[in-house]
Enzyme design. Structure first.
Site, mmCIF file in Angstrom:
data_model
loop_
_atom_site.group_PDB
_atom_site.id
_atom_site.type_symbol
_atom_site.label_atom_id
_atom_site.label_comp_id
_atom_site.label_asym_id
_atom_site.label_seq_id
_atom_site.Cartn_x
_atom_site.Cartn_y
_atom_site.Cartn_z
ATOM 1 N N SER A 170 0.861 -1.182 0.000
ATOM 2 C CA SER A 170 0.000 0.000 0.000
ATOM 3 C C SER A 170 0.901 1.235 0.000
ATOM 4 O O SER A 170 1.753 1.352 -0.875
ATOM 5 C CB SER A 170 -0.928 -0.070 1.220
ATOM 6 O OG SER A 170 -1.813 0.995 1.214
ATOM 7 N N HIS B 265 -2.908 -0.866 -3.137
ATOM 8 C CA HIS B 265 -3.979 0.111 -2.934
ATOM 9 C C HIS B 265 -3.584 1.380 -3.671
ATOM 10 O O HIS B 265 -2.536 1.954 -3.405
ATOM 11 C CB HIS B 265 -4.158 0.430 -1.442
ATOM 12 C CG HIS B 265 -4.573 -0.762 -0.648
ATOM 13 N ND1 HIS B 265 -4.207 -0.941 0.652
ATOM 14 C CD2 HIS B 265 -5.308 -1.849 -0.975
ATOM 15 C CE1 HIS B 265 -4.712 -2.066 1.106
ATOM 16 N NE2 HIS B 265 -5.385 -2.644 0.130
ATOM 17 N N ASP C 96 -4.755 -4.534 5.816
ATOM 18 C CA ASP C 96 -5.228 -5.445 4.768
ATOM 19 C C ASP C 96 -4.096 -6.427 4.456
ATOM 20 O O ASP C 96 -2.928 -6.046 4.437
ATOM 21 C CB ASP C 96 -5.599 -4.629 3.516
ATOM 22 C CG ASP C 96 -6.335 -5.465 2.472
ATOM 23 O OD1 ASP C 96 -6.872 -6.539 2.820
ATOM 24 O OD2 ASP C 96 -6.381 -5.039 1.297
#
Lengths: 197, 273
Positions: free
Chosen positions: A20, A47, A140
């Site tokens: 991310s 992401h 995540d």
């Protein structure tokens, strides 16, 4: 094998990576050293804002011997490619090793979600999967790593002290007994010289 | 390997049972996402094995309602992919305007946000008064929400941004009334939209459409079902009619590929030859 920084790439069939915040630099570093004959397909969930992915591919393709592309639905997964989940879609893997996309609800406030890809990949590739968590500012991927481990796959996390944003690898480490924890440089060394062993 | 194979068979048996009981046919859905949804159901109802779901389905009505709700994806938004709507406005509207009346089929409309987005475009381009939009879905709960046209005010900020990116000519607030925490779509937009139940998997064609929109539905189907549905669209379009699919979907390797020309490759808008 579980605690030593020692593994044989040819024991595996695919690599999934979750990343991310800080991912742009980390992925550039990792992918730019991979040789053209790298034997495993690499599948990435990063992401990223839903309107900005074009530049990333352009940049990575310039610096990388492997082909970097967005995963197409129903596309067959093949070595020599680095696939990215399209922004705003979850990326899934079918039993026949083709991609599926979905616009189902966000998971961990994310679409694509790392957990969704990792879980699917673990169920398809079982113990022939390497799951990697790199820099990021949310959790995540931790659950996905747990499932990869449960299915006998190899789990690798970037050392949080080495990560630009430590939360994501740390969350995975807190949740799962991670197989290998190493710096990005070490990981790059392993992958780029995969046929040294 | 064993566990996955066994689960795979159990999934097939469960889908067969749903089809036999309700006539809803998920047997040719892409397996990975249907499996995810079955796992969601298992979690929600604390069911350990997929095989336990079939008896449960026959005994427990709230469970069977949940199956259909879980299996029908209703995630959508207004002006999803604003560029697509801009392209409709700039590239398709001029053709549509040449017809004395316009029939549009929006297949898989879920809760209706995109049908209203289209209505807004057509209204601003002065076509809406001669248009009928048939917006269909197999999920009656979603259709009810679509007909009501009441959305959360929280979402409006994002919708407004997308509306502007799609080339909106007015203020987005012209199209809804805020009440408490809801945004109620203006009645003038509802006038020419007919929301109706239609199941792409089992129902037949819809006839004589000038434009068909079906976005982010085909990604859930396997190749066989995708092909069947694309043929359904082909036979529902007039000569030179338009077909718009999701930005990550394609006509490649389908049996209708050669019958269509791309009008906007990036936004996946095609025209029947």
């Amino acid at each position: 094998m579980k605690t030593k920084n020692n593994f044989n790439i040819s024991d595996f069939k695919a690599i999934v990576i979750g990343v991310s915040a800080g991912g742009f630099e980390a992925l550039t570093k990792l992918f730019s050293t991979l040789p053209k004959d790298f034997p495993l397909p690499i599948i990435v969930v990063q992401h990223i804002h839903k309107y900005q992915s074009g530049y990333l591919f352009e940049h990575l393709n310039k610096h990388c011997a492997l082909k970097v592309k967005e995963a197409d639905e129903k596309e067959t997964i093949k070595p020599g490619n680095i696939y990215f989940a399209p922004p705003n879609y979850h990326l899934l893997i079918e039993e026949d090793k083709t991609f599926s996309l979905s616009v189902d609800e966000k998971v961990n406030y994310s679409r694509p979600s790392i957990d969704v890809l990792f879980k699917c990949a673990a169920e398809v590739y079982k113990n022939q999967l390497i799951g990697i968590i790199l820099t990021g500012a949310n959790d995540d991927g931790a659950e996905g790593m747990r499932i990869i481990k449960e299915n006998g796959g190899l789990t690798i996390a970037q050392d949080p002290r080495d990560a630009e944003f430590p939360v994501m690898p740390q969350s995975a480490i807190d949740k799962v007994e991670i197989g290998i924890i190493l710096t990005l440089e070490n990981l790059t060394f392993h992958f780029s010289g995969w046929h040294r062993k | 390997m064993e566990k996955t194979k066994k689960e795979g068979t159990e999934v097939d048996i469960f889908l067969e049972a749903i089809f036999q009981k309700y006539g809803y046919d998920f047997r040719n859905y892409a397996k990975a996402s249907i499996k995810r949804r079955i796992q969601n159901l298992q979690k929600k109802f604390a069911i350990k094995k997929i095989s336990e779901m079939i008896p449960r389905m026959h005994q427990d009505r709230s469970f069977s309602n949940s199956i259909l709700a879980e299996f029908s994806i209703t995630v959508t938004e207004m002006f999803r992919d604003p560029e697509f709507y801009r392209s409709i406005r700039e590239n398709i509207v001029p053709y549509l305007d040449t017809y004395p009346f316009i029939k549009i089929w929006h297949a898989g409309c879920a809760t209706g946000e995109e049908a209203y987005s289209l209505a807004i475009i057509l209204k601003e381009e002065n076509l809406y008064h001669k248009t009928t939009i048939f917006a269909t879905d197999f999920n009656n709960v979603a259709l009810r929400k679509a007909r009501n046209g009441i959305y959360s005010l929280d979402e409006i900020k994002e919708f407004t941004q997308s509306y502007q990116k799609a080339g909106g000519k007015h203020s987005f607030s012209d199209y809804y009334h805020a009440k408490y925490k809801s945004a109620i779509i203006d009645n003038s937009l509802k006038k020419n939209i007919t929301f109706a139940n239609h199941n792409l998997v089992t129902d037949s064609d819809f006839g004589e459409m000038h434009l068909i929109l079906c976005r982010n539905v085909l990604i859930y189907f396997n190749k066989i079902l995708r092909d069947r549905v694309l043929n359904l669209f082909d036979s529902s379009l007039i000569h030179k009619g338009f077909l718009a699919i999701g930005s990550k979907e394609s006509l490649n390797f389908s049996s209708i590929e050669k019958k269509f020309n791309p009008v906007d490759k990036k936004n996946k808008i095609y025209r029947k030859k």
